[in-house]
Design an enzyme around this catalytic site. Structure first.
Site, PDB file in Angstrom:
ATOM      1  N   LYS A  26     -18.620  10.621 -26.419  1.00 15.50           N
ATOM      2  CA  LYS A  26     -18.727  11.046 -25.025  1.00 15.50           C
ATOM      3  C   LYS A  26     -19.990  11.878 -24.778  1.00 15.50           C
ATOM      4  O   LYS A  26     -20.663  12.342 -25.695  1.00 15.50           O
ATOM      5  CB  LYS A  26     -17.475  11.816 -24.611  1.00 15.50           C
ATOM      6  CG  LYS A  26     -16.302  10.884 -24.327  1.00 15.50           C
ATOM      7  CD  LYS A  26     -15.231  11.544 -23.507  1.00 15.50           C
ATOM      8  CE  LYS A  26     -14.262  10.507 -22.941  1.00 15.50           C
ATOM      9  NZ  LYS A  26     -13.189  11.122 -22.162  1.00 15.50           N
ATOM     10  N   ARG A  40      -8.120   8.765 -29.114  1.00 15.78           N
ATOM     11  CA  ARG A  40      -8.632   7.522 -28.521  1.00 15.78           C
ATOM     12  C   ARG A  40     -10.073   7.327 -28.996  1.00 15.78           C
ATOM     13  O   ARG A  40     -10.949   8.135 -28.688  1.00 15.78           O
ATOM     14  CB  ARG A  40      -8.562   7.603 -26.997  1.00 15.78           C
ATOM     15  CG  ARG A  40      -8.984   6.356 -26.261  1.00 15.78           C
ATOM     16  CD  ARG A  40      -8.813   6.533 -24.757  1.00 15.78           C
ATOM     17  NE  ARG A  40      -9.204   5.342 -24.020  1.00 15.78           N
ATOM     18  CZ  ARG A  40     -10.439   5.094 -23.602  1.00 15.78           C
ATOM     19  NH1 ARG A  40     -11.397   5.990 -23.836  1.00 15.78           N
ATOM     20  NH2 ARG A  40     -10.724   3.988 -22.943  1.00 15.78           N
TER      21      ARG A  40
END
Length: 286
Positions: free
Chosen positions: A221, A255
Site C-alpha cells: 500500500k 489480505r
C-alpha cells in the site's frame, strides 16, 4: 473462534486472504488476473501456498473508469462459481460495497463480503445476514468509494476507528450476521494519510482488545511506499515488516498479494509467540 464458510480458525491461528483482482487496471498487478485462466491459476497457487481465503474484487479501489454494478457482477459472479467448484473448502470473499453485487456473489457461493468502504451501502450487511455470509467492517473516515483522502484529520484516530468498526459489527450481528463471521478492519490508506496508517498499525492492540477478529490489508500500500520512498513493485520488504508487527500486536487475518512470503512471516511470529512449534528442531539435540 472465527468461522467462515466451512472453515474454523483458532484464536491463535493467523489466516491469509489472497487477493485476486478481476480488474484490468488494479494498482499492483495491472490486470494480470482479469481473464479467467490466469485468475484461476492464481487461486490454485495461493491455496497451495497457504491461503485459506480468496478475496475476489471486480472494481479497483482507487479512482478510475466507472464500473457499474452490472459490470462488477459480470466480472465476479461466474468466477466465484468456478472457484467454488474447483476449491470446495476454500473461503471465498468478495470485495464489494454494493448490495446488488453481494446478493449475486452469495448466490454463486461466496462466504464473506469484504466491505472495504465502511458500510456506505447499509443493505450489504442485510445481504450477508440473509445468505449466512460473513462481513468485514472497515473504517474509511467517511470517504466515498474510490476516492483518495484529502487533508483528513482525527482528534483521536483509533477512537474513531473503534467507534465505526465496532458499530458496524454490532449492527451486522443485530441484523442476523453470525458473530463469529464478523471481522473489523482499520482500513489502512482508506480515508487516511501515511501517518494515520502507521498510527493505526501501532495501535492495533486496541482493536484486538474489542474481541472482534482484526483483518489488516497492508499489501504494497501507499503508506508503505511513502514510509520507505519505494514504488509499488518494491514494497514487499516494508509490507512484510508491517505484517510481522501486526501479527505480534494481535491482527488475525492478512489480505495479501504475496502468499508464500507472508506465510513464512506469520509462521515465524507464531513460533516466537509460542503458538507454533518449529517445523524442524534438531540443532543442539544430537
Amino acid at each position: 473462534m472465527l468461522r467462515l464458510g466451512t472453515r474454523e480458525f483458532g484464536d491463535d491461528e493467523p489466516v491469509i486472504m489472497a487477493i485476486v483482482n478481476r480488474t484490468p487496471d488494479s494498482f499492483y498487478d495491472q490486470g494480470a488476473t482479469f481473464t479467467d485462466e490466469p485468475a484461476l491459476e492464481r487461486v490454485a497457487q495461493a491455496v497451495s501456498e497457504g491461503a485459506a481465503i480468496i478475496d475476489i474484487g471486480g472494481v479497483k479501489a482507487g479512482p478510475g473508469e466507472e464500473v457499474s454494478a452490472e459490470e462488477e457482477i459480470r466480472r465476479t459472479v461466474a468466477f466465484v462459481a468456478s472457484v467454488r467448484r474447483r476449491h470446495p473448502d476454500v473461503v471465498i470473499s468478495v470485495d464489494t460495497w454494493r448490495h446488488e453485487v453481494g446478493e449475486a456473489v452469495c448466490e454463486a457461493g461466496a462466504d464473506l463480503l469484504n466491505d472495504a468502504w465502511g458500510g456506505v451501502d447499509p443493505e450489504l450487511a442485510e445481504v450477508a445476514a440473509r445468505h449466512g455470509a460473513g462481513l468485514v467492517c472497515t473504517h474509511t473516515g467517511g470517504a466515498r468509494p474510490r476516492t483518495r483522502p484529502h487533508r483528513v484529520g482525527y482528534p483521536d484516530l483509533m477512537a474513531d476507528i473503534l467507534r465505526v468498526t465496532v458499530g458496524l459489527a454490532e449492527r451486522a450481528v443485530a441484523l442476523g450476521v453470525r458473530r463469529e463471521a464478523v471481522l473489523i478492519d482499520p482500513g489502512h490508506d482508506f480515508g487516511k494519510n501515511t501517518r494515520h496508517s502507521l498510527e493505526a498499525t501501532r495501535r492495533l492492540p486496541e482493536m484486538a482488545a474489542t474481541g472482534w477478529p482484526v483483518l489488516v490489508s497492508l499489501s504494497n500500500k501507499d503508506f508503505v511506499g511513502e514510509t520507505l520512498d519505494r514504488p509499488v513493485k518494491e514494497r514487499l520488504i516494508g509490507t512484510l515488516a508491517t505484517t510481522a508487527v501486526s501479527a505480534w500486536l494481535g491482527a488475525r487475518v492478512y489480505r495479501v498479494h504475496e502468499v508464500a512470503e507472508t506465510r513464512q512471516v506469520l509462521d515465524m511470529v507464531a513460533s516466537i509467540a509460542g503458538h507454533r512449534p518449529p517445523a524442524v528442531a534438531r540443532r543442539g539435540l544430537a
